[in-house]
Structure formats: structure tokens, C-alpha cells
Design a protein around this motif. Structure first.
Motif, PDB file in Angstrom:
ATOM      1  N   ARG A 145       0.838  -1.208   0.000  1.00 32.56           N
ATOM      2  CA  ARG A 145       0.000   0.000   0.000  1.00 32.56           C
ATOM      3  C   ARG A 145       0.872   1.258   0.000  1.00 32.56           C
ATOM      4  NH1 ARG A 145      -3.527  -1.893   3.224  1.00 32.56           N
ATOM      5  NH2 ARG A 145      -2.696  -1.115   5.186  1.00 32.56           N
ATOM      6  N   THR A 146       2.007   1.199   0.661  1.00 30.65           N
ATOM      7  CA  THR A 146       2.919   2.335   0.670  1.00 30.65           C
ATOM      8  C   THR A 146       3.426   2.634  -0.734  1.00 30.65           C
ATOM      9  OG1 THR A 146       3.623   1.837   2.937  1.00 30.65           O
ATOM     10  CG2 THR A 146       5.098   3.206   1.601  1.00 30.65           C
ATOM     11  N   VAL A 147       3.757   1.581  -1.482  1.00 30.21           N
ATOM     12  CA  VAL A 147       4.227   1.760  -2.857  1.00 30.21           C
ATOM     13  C   VAL A 147       3.108   2.322  -3.732  1.00 30.21           C
ATOM     14  CG1 VAL A 147       5.091   0.572  -4.912  1.00 30.21           C
ATOM     15  CG2 VAL A 147       5.939  -0.079  -2.650  1.00 30.21           C
ATOM     16  N   ARG A 148       1.915   1.789  -3.577  1.00 28.45           N
ATOM     17  CA  ARG A 148       0.785   2.218  -4.419  1.00 28.45           C
ATOM     18  C   ARG A 148       0.379   3.671  -4.141  1.00 28.45           C
ATOM     19  NH1 ARG A 148      -1.036  -2.553  -6.704  1.00 28.45           N
ATOM     20  NH2 ARG A 148      -0.678  -4.440  -5.437  1.00 28.45           N
ATOM     21  N   ALA A 149       0.697   4.177  -2.956  1.00 22.02           N
ATOM     22  CA  ALA A 149       0.277   5.533  -2.589  1.00 22.02           C
ATOM     23  C   ALA A 149       0.929   6.597  -3.459  1.00 22.02           C
ATOM     24  CB  ALA A 149       0.599   5.791  -1.121  1.00 22.02           C
ATOM     25  N   PHE A 150       2.037   6.259  -4.119  1.00 20.80           N
ATOM     26  CA  PHE A 150       2.709   7.228  -4.988  1.00 20.80           C
ATOM     27  C   PHE A 150       1.789   7.666  -6.127  1.00 20.80           C
ATOM     28  CE2 PHE A 150       5.794   8.350  -8.395  1.00 20.80           C
ATOM     29  CZ  PHE A 150       6.485   9.348  -7.711  1.00 20.80           C
ATOM     30  N   ALA A 151       0.830   6.823  -6.491  1.00 19.33           N
ATOM     31  CA  ALA A 151      -0.085   7.141  -7.587  1.00 19.33           C
ATOM     32  C   ALA A 151      -0.929   8.371  -7.295  1.00 19.33           C
ATOM     33  CB  ALA A 151      -0.992   5.942  -7.873  1.00 19.33           C
ATOM     34  N   ASP A 152      -1.165   8.675  -6.023  1.00 18.10           N
ATOM     35  CA  ASP A 152      -1.955   9.864  -5.688  1.00 18.10           C
ATOM     36  C   ASP A 152      -1.259  11.127  -6.180  1.00 18.10           C
ATOM     37  OD1 ASP A 152      -3.961   8.386  -4.412  1.00 18.10           O
ATOM     38  OD2 ASP A 152      -2.843   8.354  -2.527  1.00 18.10           O
ATOM     39  N   GLY A 153       0.058  11.192  -5.948  1.00 18.13           N
ATOM     40  CA  GLY A 153       0.807  12.356  -6.412  1.00 18.13           C
ATOM     41  C   GLY A 153       0.892  12.427  -7.920  1.00 18.13           C
ATOM     42  N   GLN A 154       1.002  11.260  -8.558  1.00 23.17           N
ATOM     43  CA  GLN A 154       1.032  11.241 -10.021  1.00 23.17           C
ATOM     44  C   GLN A 154      -0.278  11.766 -10.592  1.00 23.17           C
ATOM     45  OE1 GLN A 154       2.459   6.956 -10.218  1.00 23.17           O
ATOM     46  NE2 GLN A 154       3.596   7.813 -11.937  1.00 23.17           N
ATOM     47  N   ALA A 155      -1.387  11.337 -10.024  1.00 22.84           N
ATOM     48  CA  ALA A 155      -2.692  11.762 -10.527  1.00 22.84           C
ATOM     49  C   ALA A 155      -2.881  13.267 -10.348  1.00 22.84           C
ATOM     50  CB  ALA A 155      -3.803  10.999  -9.808  1.00 22.84           C
ATOM     51  N   GLU A 156      -2.524  13.780  -9.190  1.00 24.56           N
ATOM     52  CA  GLU A 156      -2.654  15.222  -8.947  1.00 24.56           C
ATOM     53  C   GLU A 156      -1.804  16.019  -9.932  1.00 24.56           C
ATOM     54  OE1 GLU A 156      -1.940  18.487  -5.334  1.00 24.56           O
ATOM     55  OE2 GLU A 156      -1.532  16.354  -5.009  1.00 24.56           O
ATOM     56  N   THR A 157      -0.586  15.546 -10.157  1.00 29.00           N
ATOM     57  CA  THR A 157       0.306  16.238 -11.092  1.00 29.00           C
ATOM     58  C   THR A 157      -0.219  16.155 -12.517  1.00 29.00           C
ATOM     59  OG1 THR A 157       2.216  15.756  -9.682  1.00 29.00           O
ATOM     60  CG2 THR A 157       2.671  16.308 -11.981  1.00 29.00           C
ATOM     61  N   ALA A 158      -0.703  14.989 -12.919  1.00 26.65           N
ATOM     62  CA  ALA A 158      -1.210  14.824 -14.279  1.00 26.65           C
ATOM     63  C   ALA A 158      -2.422  15.708 -14.530  1.00 26.65           C
ATOM     64  CB  ALA A 158      -1.557  13.361 -14.536  1.00 26.65           C
ATOM     65  N   ARG A 159      -3.292  15.847 -13.536  1.00 27.04           N
ATOM     66  CA  ARG A 159      -4.455  16.728 -13.705  1.00 27.04           C
ATOM     67  C   ARG A 159      -4.007  18.173 -13.914  1.00 27.04           C
ATOM     68  NH1 ARG A 159      -6.630  13.306  -9.549  1.00 27.04           N
ATOM     69  NH2 ARG A 159      -5.968  14.774  -7.927  1.00 27.04           N
ATOM     70  N   SER A 160      -3.041  18.615 -13.125  1.00 25.23           N
ATOM     71  CA  SER A 160      -2.532  19.978 -13.266  1.00 25.23           C
ATOM     72  C   SER A 160      -1.853  20.184 -14.618  1.00 25.23           C
ATOM     73  CB  SER A 160      -1.543  20.272 -12.133  1.00 25.23           C
ATOM     74  OG  SER A 160      -0.958  21.545 -12.280  1.00 25.23           O
TER      75      SER A 160
END
Length: 334
Positions: free
Chosen positions: A39-54
Motif C-alpha cells: 500500500r505504501t508503494v501504491r500511494a505514490f499514484a496519488d501524487g502522479q494523478a494530482e500532477t497529471a491533472r494539473s
């Protein structure tokens, strides 16, 4: 009353959203079977999604005011550079106190690749990715443990890389041929075996030793397969052609999808920094894909390894098939 068009839906923000689900965790990073660790590894996707939206929003604005093809290419390059900047900042603010992902190594995320300092990566030794595997100094191998997503993935792609080499033992280097839009063929990532792989292992060992690292577990002989980044001049040309593919004014949805698929392969043949290229490319591809297609594209968790070990045509075909689960029937025109 009819509903909004696909373009109107995107521009109003009501189209398919970029979420963390757009970024499946690379299985090669899942080196434990512990759900908490994964779950710790998968949590990096949150930052990727936020950055991609911006990125997608800022790229939309830049493209609307771009007067010509040159300006459109520049807009995509600026978006890619912004993604690289995000990846560096994410590394610099990492919560890891030690190890390769700690802030002490953040500068490698903004250190450009050069011909004197190419990226070298071993495909193999899957046993070291097993959960609970222990190093045996007598045999210089990892023993025991249980399979993980990482160990299974490494075993699969070592076999795929080995299959790229011809039967002749005299061939130690296989290059990924990259077909550029101008008709030229460029040299992408190289696969190395035999003496070429042994030299790569020795070079990597020397680098790690020079910065005070532990090299006792690096194999420099035996059956080895490495990837090596392409020469700088080739990478530069490949990267700019990838940006040009995305910047074309695609009048048909199928053309937009094909351009995105081809650009994905090109970008993986043209990494620019010592670290962080994979996360940068994934984040940029989702941002650009959400803009050019009818919604965020589908990224296989192992897209980077596919790009290193598959031919241009096979990679594009497989990635196109993966889009079958996404709505790519209508493109977005900017």
C-alpha cells in the motif's frame, strides 16, 4: 435535449477524470507480499494523478494559444519539463530517511544522462526480489523467500529480453529500432548480453564503488542481461519526434491514438535523467493522453519493461490492445 459533446465535456471538467487508478503500481516495485508495504508503494499514484491533472489543465491553456506547430511542440516540451521538475521535488521531499529513494539521492533526479554516464539496468536475478530472500555469501546468490509481484515480473522480462537475441553467440548487443516520423530509423535502448553485459556490470560496479556504495552483491560474470540507454544524439532526436507526434493537429480519433501510442515507445527510448524517467513518462503520458483522447489512457503496470524488451511494432500493438478497456472512440481536438 442532447448531452454535451466530448470536447465540451473535457473543457468543462466533466469528462473522464484522471485518478490514482490511472497509475497502477509497477509490479517490479512490489518486493513484499505484506499488504501494508504494498500500500505504501501504491500511494505514490496519488501524487502522479494530482500532477497529471494539473499538467493537463496547463497544457490545454498553452495549446489554445499556440499559433503554429512550433508553439505546440514547445508547449508539450514545457509540460514534460514540468513533469521532470515535479519528479525531482517528489524525490527531494521523500519521507524515506535512507536508501535510493531518500532525499540524499534527489539530485540524481535532475542529473542529465550523458554518453559517459548512461543508464544501465540488469534484467535478471529475480531471486533477490523474493520476500524474505537471504544473501548467501558462499554461493553469492539469494536463497529462500517467497515469490512476489517483483520477482515474477523480473523472471518474465529476463526471458523476453533473452528471446530478443539471435541464436548466434557472437551477437552481444541488440538495439531497439525506433521509426521516426521523418522516415529515419534511430537507435533506442540497447539490450546487452555476454561480454557487453559483463562490461556494463563492471562499469556499474565501478560507479557504485566510487561513491562509497556496497558492490559485494553485484555479479560481473556468468549469464547477465543489461539494458543500456541510447547515445545522447539519438535520444535527443527521438524525444523531439515524440513531442512532434503529440503536437500534430489530429483530425481523426484513430490518428490521435496512434500518435500517442508511438510517442509512448519513443519516450521510453529517450530517458533524459539518471533517475525518475519512468514515473515522469507515465505521468506525462496520462496528462497528454487525457487531452488528445476521449479520456485518460490505460498504462500497463510494466510499460517501461515492455518498451525495453519489445520491438516498436509489438509494443505499439500491445499498448493499443490495452486501450480496449478505455473509451478511445472520440478524440479531443485542441
Amino acid at each position: 435535449m442532447s448531452g454535451p459533446t466530448t470536447r465540451e465535456a473535457h473543457e468543462s471538467g466533466s469528462g473522464p477524470a484522471i485518478t490514482a487508478a490511472c497509475f497502477p503500481a509497477p509490479a517490479l516495485l512490489l518486493r513484499t507480499n505484506d499488504p501494508v508495504g504494498q500500500r505504501t508503494v501504491r500511494a505514490f499514484a496519488d501524487g502522479q494523478a494530482e500532477t497529471a491533472r494539473s499538467l493537463s489543465r496547463s497544457l490545454t491553456v498553452a495549446l489554445r494559444s499556440a499559433p503554429d506547430m512550433g508553439a505546440r511542440v514547445a508547449a508539450f516540451i514545457a509540460a514534460f519539463e514540468a513533469t521532470e521538475g515535479w519528479r525531482y521535488r517528489a524525490a527531494a521531499s521523500s519521507p524515506h530517511s535512507t536508501g535510493r529513494y531518500s532525499p540524499s539521492w534527489a539530485d540524481r533526479f535532475r542529473t542529465p544522462l550523458t554518453d559517459d554516464n548512461p543508464n544501465l539496468f540488469r534484467l535478471g536475478d529475480h531471486a533477490r526480489f523474493r520476500d524474505g530472500a537471504m544473501w548467501d555469501p558462499a554461493t553469492r546468490t539469494y536463497q529462500g523467500g517467497t515469490d512476489t509481484p517483483a520477482s515474477r515480473t523480473m523472471r518474465q522480462f529476463e526471458a523476453l529480453a533473452a528471446a530478443r537475441f539471435p541464436w548466434s553467440p557472437r551477437v552481444d548487443v541488440v538495439r531497439n529500432n525506433v521509426f521516426l516520423p521523418n522516415g529515419r530509423t534511430a537507435d533506442g535502448t540497447r539490450l546487452l548480453r555476454g561480454d557487453a553485459a559483463h562490461r556494463a556490470a563492471a562499469e556499474l560496479t565501478a560507479r557504485i564503488s566510487a561513491r562509497g556504495g556496497d558492490t559485494s552483491r553485484i555479479a560481473t560474470s556468468g549469464h547477465l542481461i543489461y539494458t543500456a540507454s541510447a547515445p545522447e544524439s539519438e535520444r535527443r532526436a527521438i524525444f523531439h519526434h515524440a513531442m512532434a507526434l503529440l503536437a500534430l493537429d489530429h483530425t481523426a480519433p484513430a490518428d490521435a491514438l496512434t500518435a500517442w501510442l508511438q510517442a509512448a515507445y519513443l519516450l521510453y527510448q529517450a530517458p533524459r535523467m539518471k533517475r525518475g524517467a519512468d514515473a515522469t513518462i507515465r505521468t506525462f503520458l496520462v496528462a497528454a493522453g487525457a487531452l488528445l483522447l476521449s479520456g485518460p489512457p490505460v498504462l500497463p503496470h510494466n510499460i517501461d519493461l515492455r518498451a525495453y524488451t519489445r520491438t516498436y511494432d509489438l509494443f505499439v500493438t500491445e499498448l493499443r490492445t490495452a486501450q480496449g478497456t478505455a473509451d478511445t472512440s472520440v478524440g479531443r481536438q485542441i
